[in-house]
Design a protein around this motif. Structure first.
Motif, mmCIF file in Angstrom:
data_model
loop_
_atom_site.group_PDB
_atom_site.id
_atom_site.type_symbol
_atom_site.label_atom_id
_atom_site.label_comp_id
_atom_site.label_asym_id
_atom_site.label_seq_id
_atom_site.Cartn_x
_atom_site.Cartn_y
_atom_site.Cartn_z
ATOM 1 N N TYR A 227 0.772 5.436 0.837
ATOM 2 C CA TYR A 227 -0.072 6.442 1.490
ATOM 3 C C TYR A 227 -0.354 7.565 0.513
ATOM 4 O O TYR A 227 0.525 8.360 0.176
ATOM 5 C CB TYR A 227 0.602 7.001 2.746
ATOM 6 C CG TYR A 227 -0.347 7.888 3.525
ATOM 7 C CD1 TYR A 227 -1.392 7.335 4.255
ATOM 8 C CD2 TYR A 227 -0.221 9.273 3.498
ATOM 9 C CE1 TYR A 227 -2.282 8.130 4.955
ATOM 10 C CE2 TYR A 227 -1.104 10.081 4.196
ATOM 11 C CZ TYR A 227 -2.137 9.504 4.920
ATOM 12 O OH TYR A 227 -3.034 10.301 5.603
ATOM 13 N N TRP B 109 -4.763 5.135 2.486
ATOM 14 C CA TRP B 109 -3.870 4.113 1.943
ATOM 15 C C TRP B 109 -4.478 3.491 0.694
ATOM 16 O O TRP B 109 -5.676 3.240 0.625
ATOM 17 C CB TRP B 109 -3.610 3.010 2.968
ATOM 18 C CG TRP B 109 -2.798 3.468 4.130
ATOM 19 C CD1 TRP B 109 -3.252 3.925 5.328
ATOM 20 C CD2 TRP B 109 -1.373 3.535 4.197
ATOM 21 N NE1 TRP B 109 -2.217 4.273 6.146
ATOM 22 C CE2 TRP B 109 -1.040 4.037 5.476
ATOM 23 C CE3 TRP B 109 -0.345 3.217 3.316
ATOM 24 C CZ2 TRP B 109 0.275 4.226 5.893
ATOM 25 C CZ3 TRP B 109 0.971 3.401 3.722
ATOM 26 C CH2 TRP B 109 1.271 3.902 4.989
ATOM 27 N N ASP C 180 0.850 -1.190 0.000
ATOM 28 C CA ASP C 180 0.000 0.000 0.000
ATOM 29 C C ASP C 180 0.884 1.238 0.000
ATOM 30 O O ASP C 180 1.954 1.261 0.626
ATOM 31 C CB ASP C 180 -0.902 0.053 1.239
ATOM 32 C CG ASP C 180 -1.833 -1.150 1.337
ATOM 33 O OD1 ASP C 180 -2.121 -1.734 0.279
ATOM 34 O OD2 ASP C 180 -2.243 -1.497 2.458
ATOM 35 N N THR D 274 -9.325 5.972 -1.609
ATOM 36 C CA THR D 274 -8.739 5.215 -0.497
ATOM 37 C C THR D 274 -9.777 4.754 0.514
ATOM 38 O O THR D 274 -9.412 4.203 1.559
ATOM 39 C CB THR D 274 -7.689 6.080 0.227
ATOM 40 O OG1 THR D 274 -8.342 7.216 0.820
ATOM 41 C CG2 THR D 274 -6.631 6.568 -0.749
#
Length: 339
Positions: free
Chosen positions: A258, A275, A256, A270
């Motif tokens: 950010y 994430w 993942d 997200t």
């Protein structure tokens, strides 16, 4: 009289001009109602009978010569004019050529290739129609393995052992079979899965998978490589690796990045976490190395794979994956600036 006509024939044959006005004046002088030929025809009555045949022949010769001369000179002028119209003024700027645009898939794929080439990865390719060994069995997915259900496969009906590849990991198998470590390669290409087509999924899409095999390769090397990639590709330096399962890697992880929560679009992409999942990865299973003729006691390695289409949707804020394969010129022309 006949000699006089022959003198005119000689003058006609010698006459030449590229001026349309001069040519027209010449035509009137010989072929007009008050021209030279009209005078000779009028004089025909006074010619002795024994000379009339020769006189008539010479007059006709003069007439034909004059007519042919006028036609030839006019055709020459028209030919030059036609050439000028065809090519125009060659000193003028040319008409602008309509430029095409790279497909967003090609744009993203080239970016990925460029990023990994900076750290020593080459590009390997393989067939889209694959056999069971390279697509499944060599990757620790023997027949009846339950993980095969994770990938709905298009099989070739005439031969159940032949199929449309479900991932580009098959290219990595072929590369390991034909190359000795150290190996550092990425394998971009189109893959196929029997899935329902929607705004978020398609029955064919594009992947790029990476493979690094050498002595002493560790999970730390994998994480550092992915950290470099996400920073270069997205400008995002924070990543996390969540434990996951893939038959051909152990241990395995989902990666993942950010993305942040700065805009409403970020919240939607997200799901409010900030994430965003971008790929799967892991250490190459020793069984896979052994299947490809590499000693797992001497060598280790890592592999990773990501969807090019998914990254293209993210980077260019494309709402529907189907737009990537519909070839709508209105959509594709928006990427001209990305050439």
């Amino acid at each position: 009289m006949i000699d006089h006509i022959k003198e005119h024939i000689a003058r006609v044959e010698q006459f030449s001009s590229s001026d349309i006005n001069e040519i027209e004046a010449f035509r009137i002088a010989y072929l007009g109602k008050k021209g030279v030929l009209n005078d000779f025809f009028a004089a025909f009555k006074s010619v002795p009978n024994e000379d009339k045949k020769e006189f008539g022949q010479v007059v006709n010769q003069l007439k034909n010569a004059a007519q042919d001369k006028v036609n030839a000179l006019k055709e020459a002028i028209e030919s030059k004019a036609g050439t000028k119209n065809a090519y125009g003024d060659l000193t003028r700027p040319a008409e602008p050529l309509a430029l095409g645009a790279r497909h967003p898939i090609s744009i993203v794929k080239n970016q990925i290739i460029d990023i990994f080439s900076r750290i020593g990865f080459n590009v390997s390719e393989g067939p889209e129609i694959e056999d069971d060994w390279h697509n499944f069995t060599a990757l620790n997915l023997p027949e009846y393995h339950p993980a095969r259900d994770m990938q709905d496969t298009f099989f070739i009906q005439t031969d159940p052992d032949i199929l449309l590849r479900t991932h580009t990991s098959s290219v990595q198998v072929r590369y390991m079979e034909s190359h000795k470590p150290p190996i550092r390669t990425i394998s971009p290409g189109r893959v196929y899965r029997n899935e329902a087509i929607s705004a978020r999924s398609h029955c064919f899409f594009h992947q790029v998978e990476g493979l690094y095999i050498d002595k002493g390769v560790s999970f730390a090397d994998l994480k550092q490589t992915l950290q470099y990639f996400t920073t270069e590709m997205f400008g995002k330096s924070r990543i996390r690796l969540r434990p996951s399962y893939f038959p051909f890697t152990e241990p395995s992880a989902e990666v993942d990045v950010y993305w942040g929560l700065e805009t409403e679009t970020d919240y939607k992409m997200t799901k409010g976490t900030g994430w965003l999942e971008i790929m799967g990865c892991g250490m190459v299973d020793p069984n896979v190395l052994q299947n490809c003729g590499i000693d797992p006691k001497e060598y280790s390695g890592f592999a990773f794979g990501m969807g090019i289409d998914r990254i293209a949707l993210l980077l260019h804020q494309i709402p529907d994956i189907r737009m990537l394969s519909e070839n709508d010129v209105r959509f594709l022309s928006q990427f001209k600036s990305a050439l």
